[in-house]
Design a protein around this motif. Sequence first.
Motif, PDB file in Angstrom:
ATOM      1  N   MET A   1     -16.214  34.180  -7.736  1.00  0.00           N
ATOM      2  CA  MET A   1     -15.197  35.225  -8.231  1.00  0.00           C
ATOM      3  C   MET A   1     -15.593  36.256  -9.311  1.00  0.00           C
ATOM      4  O   MET A   1     -16.206  35.593  -9.991  1.00  0.00           O
ATOM      5  CB  MET A   1     -13.942  34.656  -8.332  1.00  0.00           C
ATOM      6  N   ASP A   2     -15.351  37.503  -9.088  1.00  0.00           N
ATOM      7  CA  ASP A   2     -15.669  38.372 -10.239  1.00  0.00           C
ATOM      8  C   ASP A   2     -14.575  38.311 -11.149  1.00  0.00           C
ATOM      9  O   ASP A   2     -13.330  38.582 -11.039  1.00  0.00           O
ATOM     10  CB  ASP A   2     -15.809  39.755  -9.568  1.00  0.00           C
ATOM     11  N   PRO A   3     -15.062  37.970 -12.674  1.00  0.00           N
ATOM     12  CA  PRO A   3     -14.082  37.672 -13.721  1.00  0.00           C
ATOM     13  C   PRO A   3     -13.099  39.222 -13.895  1.00  0.00           C
ATOM     14  O   PRO A   3     -12.183  38.952 -14.245  1.00  0.00           O
ATOM     15  CB  PRO A   3     -14.966  37.588 -14.828  1.00  0.00           C
ATOM     16  N   PRO A   4     -13.627  40.415 -13.888  1.00  0.00           N
ATOM     17  CA  PRO A   4     -12.769  41.512 -13.915  1.00  0.00           C
ATOM     18  C   PRO A   4     -11.520  41.580 -13.004  1.00  0.00           C
ATOM     19  O   PRO A   4     -10.719  42.089 -13.315  1.00  0.00           O
ATOM     20  CB  PRO A   4     -13.961  42.615 -13.619  1.00  0.00           C
ATOM     21  N   ILE A   5     -11.832  41.046 -11.827  1.00  0.00           N
ATOM     22  CA  ILE A   5     -10.589  40.903 -10.993  1.00  0.00           C
ATOM     23  C   ILE A   5      -9.572  40.207 -11.532  1.00  0.00           C
ATOM     24  O   ILE A   5      -8.330  40.738 -11.694  1.00  0.00           O
ATOM     25  CB  ILE A   5     -10.924  40.392  -9.388  1.00  0.00           C
ATOM     26  N   PHE A   6      -9.749  39.125 -12.062  1.00  0.00           N
ATOM     27  CA  PHE A   6      -8.788  38.167 -12.817  1.00  0.00           C
ATOM     28  C   PHE A   6      -8.286  38.694 -13.930  1.00  0.00           C
ATOM     29  O   PHE A   6      -7.217  38.804 -14.246  1.00  0.00           O
ATOM     30  CB  PHE A   6      -9.512  36.699 -13.081  1.00  0.00           C
ATOM     31  N   ALA A   7      -9.065  39.495 -14.820  1.00  0.00           N
ATOM     32  CA  ALA A   7      -8.801  40.225 -16.153  1.00  0.00           C
ATOM     33  C   ALA A   7      -7.563  41.070 -15.556  1.00  0.00           C
ATOM     34  O   ALA A   7      -6.591  41.587 -16.161  1.00  0.00           O
ATOM     35  CB  ALA A   7      -9.844  40.838 -16.832  1.00  0.00           C
ATOM     36  N   ALA A   8      -8.069  41.862 -14.442  1.00  0.00           N
ATOM     37  CA  ALA A   8      -7.155  43.034 -13.929  1.00  0.00           C
ATOM     38  C   ALA A   8      -5.791  42.565 -13.560  1.00  0.00           C
ATOM     39  O   ALA A   8      -4.844  43.166 -13.703  1.00  0.00           O
ATOM     40  CB  ALA A   8      -7.992  44.102 -12.948  1.00  0.00           C
ATOM     41  N   LEU A   9      -5.912  41.558 -12.934  1.00  0.00           N
ATOM     42  CA  LEU A   9      -4.475  41.053 -12.330  1.00  0.00           C
ATOM     43  C   LEU A   9      -3.753  40.422 -13.302  1.00  0.00           C
ATOM     44  O   LEU A   9      -2.586  39.965 -13.001  1.00  0.00           O
ATOM     45  CB  LEU A   9      -5.114  39.873 -11.105  1.00  0.00           C
ATOM     46  N   ALA A  10      -4.259  40.216 -14.448  1.00  0.00           N
ATOM     47  CA  ALA A  10      -3.703  39.126 -15.426  1.00  0.00           C
ATOM     48  C   ALA A  10      -2.579  40.079 -16.113  1.00  0.00           C
ATOM     49  O   ALA A  10      -1.350  39.292 -16.577  1.00  0.00           O
ATOM     50  CB  ALA A  10      -4.443  38.752 -16.658  1.00  0.00           C
ATOM     51  N   ASP A  11      -2.621  41.394 -15.976  1.00  0.00           N
ATOM     52  CA  ASP A  11      -1.646  42.209 -16.638  1.00  0.00           C
ATOM     53  C   ASP A  11      -0.249  42.581 -15.671  1.00  0.00           C
ATOM     54  O   ASP A  11      -0.860  43.057 -14.665  1.00  0.00           O
ATOM     55  CB  ASP A  11      -2.169  43.254 -17.422  1.00  0.00           C
ATOM     56  N   PRO A  12       0.840  42.055 -16.175  1.00  0.00           N
ATOM     57  CA  PRO A  12       1.891  42.603 -15.244  1.00  0.00           C
ATOM     58  C   PRO A  12       2.207  44.153 -14.766  1.00  0.00           C
ATOM     59  O   PRO A  12       2.493  44.205 -13.636  1.00  0.00           O
ATOM     60  CB  PRO A  12       3.003  42.141 -15.955  1.00  0.00           C
ATOM     61  N   ILE A  13       1.752  44.961 -15.588  1.00  0.00           N
ATOM     62  CA  ILE A  13       1.886  46.478 -15.271  1.00  0.00           C
ATOM     63  C   ILE A  13       0.652  46.762 -14.111  1.00  0.00           C
ATOM     64  O   ILE A  13       0.995  47.485 -13.364  1.00  0.00           O
ATOM     65  CB  ILE A  13       1.563  47.367 -16.603  1.00  0.00           C
ATOM     66  N   ARG A  14      -0.625  46.029 -14.416  1.00  0.00           N
ATOM     67  CA  ARG A  14      -1.526  46.267 -13.296  1.00  0.00           C
ATOM     68  C   ARG A  14      -1.126  45.652 -11.867  1.00  0.00           C
ATOM     69  O   ARG A  14      -1.381  46.376 -11.035  1.00  0.00           O
ATOM     70  CB  ARG A  14      -2.663  45.801 -13.993  1.00  0.00           C
ATOM     71  N   ARG A  15      -0.535  44.610 -12.029  1.00  0.00           N
ATOM     72  CA  ARG A  15       0.045  44.106 -10.918  1.00  0.00           C
ATOM     73  C   ARG A  15       1.075  45.085 -10.075  1.00  0.00           C
ATOM     74  O   ARG A  15       0.924  45.023  -8.951  1.00  0.00           O
ATOM     75  CB  ARG A  15       0.443  42.708 -10.914  1.00  0.00           C
ATOM     76  N   SER A  16       1.786  45.489 -11.106  1.00  0.00           N
ATOM     77  CA  SER A  16       2.949  46.489 -10.481  1.00  0.00           C
ATOM     78  C   SER A  16       2.356  47.680  -9.886  1.00  0.00           C
ATOM     79  O   SER A  16       2.923  48.288  -8.897  1.00  0.00           O
ATOM     80  CB  SER A  16       3.870  46.480 -11.622  1.00  0.00           C
ATOM     81  N   LEU A  17       1.362  48.335 -10.643  1.00  0.00           N
ATOM     82  CA  LEU A  17       0.531  49.353 -10.227  1.00  0.00           C
ATOM     83  C   LEU A  17       0.014  49.049  -8.803  1.00  0.00           C
ATOM     84  O   LEU A  17       0.250  50.031  -7.938  1.00  0.00           O
ATOM     85  CB  LEU A  17      -0.574  49.831 -11.162  1.00  0.00           C
ATOM     86  N   LEU A  18      -0.323  47.952  -8.580  1.00  0.00           N
ATOM     87  CA  LEU A  18      -0.992  47.602  -7.387  1.00  0.00           C
ATOM     88  C   LEU A  18       0.014  47.442  -6.215  1.00  0.00           C
ATOM     89  O   LEU A  18      -0.254  48.069  -5.023  1.00  0.00           O
ATOM     90  CB  LEU A  18      -1.747  46.200  -7.320  1.00  0.00           C
ATOM     91  N   MET A  19       0.926  47.030  -6.379  1.00  0.00           N
ATOM     92  CA  MET A  19       2.139  46.971  -5.515  1.00  0.00           C
ATOM     93  C   MET A  19       2.591  48.268  -5.217  1.00  0.00           C
ATOM     94  O   MET A  19       2.927  48.618  -4.057  1.00  0.00           O
ATOM     95  CB  MET A  19       3.376  46.196  -6.224  1.00  0.00           C
ATOM     96  N   ASN A  20       2.884  49.156  -6.314  1.00  0.00           N
ATOM     97  CA  ASN A  20       3.162  50.708  -6.050  1.00  0.00           C
ATOM     98  C   ASN A  20       2.163  51.302  -5.197  1.00  0.00           C
ATOM     99  O   ASN A  20       2.698  51.978  -4.010  1.00  0.00           O
ATOM    100  CB  ASN A  20       3.426  51.204  -7.481  1.00  0.00           C
ATOM    101  N   LEU A  21       0.836  50.941  -5.314  1.00  0.00           N
ATOM    102  CA  LEU A  21       0.047  51.657  -4.662  1.00  0.00           C
ATOM    103  C   LEU A  21      -0.207  51.087  -3.159  1.00  0.00           C
ATOM    104  O   LEU A  21      -0.535  51.712  -2.157  1.00  0.00           O
ATOM    105  CB  LEU A  21      -1.479  51.601  -5.208  1.00  0.00           C
ATOM    106  N   THR A  22       0.115  50.031  -3.086  1.00  0.00           N
ATOM    107  CA  THR A  22       0.181  49.222  -1.741  1.00  0.00           C
ATOM    108  C   THR A  22       1.221  50.009  -0.736  1.00  0.00           C
ATOM    109  O   THR A  22       0.897  50.102   0.374  1.00  0.00           O
ATOM    110  CB  THR A  22       0.564  47.898  -1.783  1.00  0.00           C
TER     111      THR A  22
END
Length: 106
Positions: A1-22
């Motif tokens: 697994m690529d560590p930047p993926i986990f770092a990106a997913l670690a932040d709640p705002i980024r997870r929310s942005l992904l849901m919004n973009l979904t």
Amino acid sequence: MDPPIFAALADPIRRSLLMNLTENSPLTATQLAQDYPITRQGILKHLQILEKASLVVVNQRGREKRYSLTPAPLREVDQWIDDIGATWDQRLLRLKAFIEDGPGGE
């Protein structure tokens, strides 16, 4: 697994942005910033992290940049989690059998 993926997913705002973009892709940083208690610049920083992790793609038309979700890396994370879960399920089944049958495997 690529560590930047986990770092990106670690932040709640980024997870929310992904849901919004979904649900609403593609969107500009300005459109996204309307839904969050941070500035457009803050949103852009989060989007850059998501882009480096290959979780979003940017399409530029003139001066406007629109962001969309890239689901492939999330599928990889999902598969990785499933693989780990399957390994633990096997271990737990062996432990259950050991406890129920005893060490000799009666």
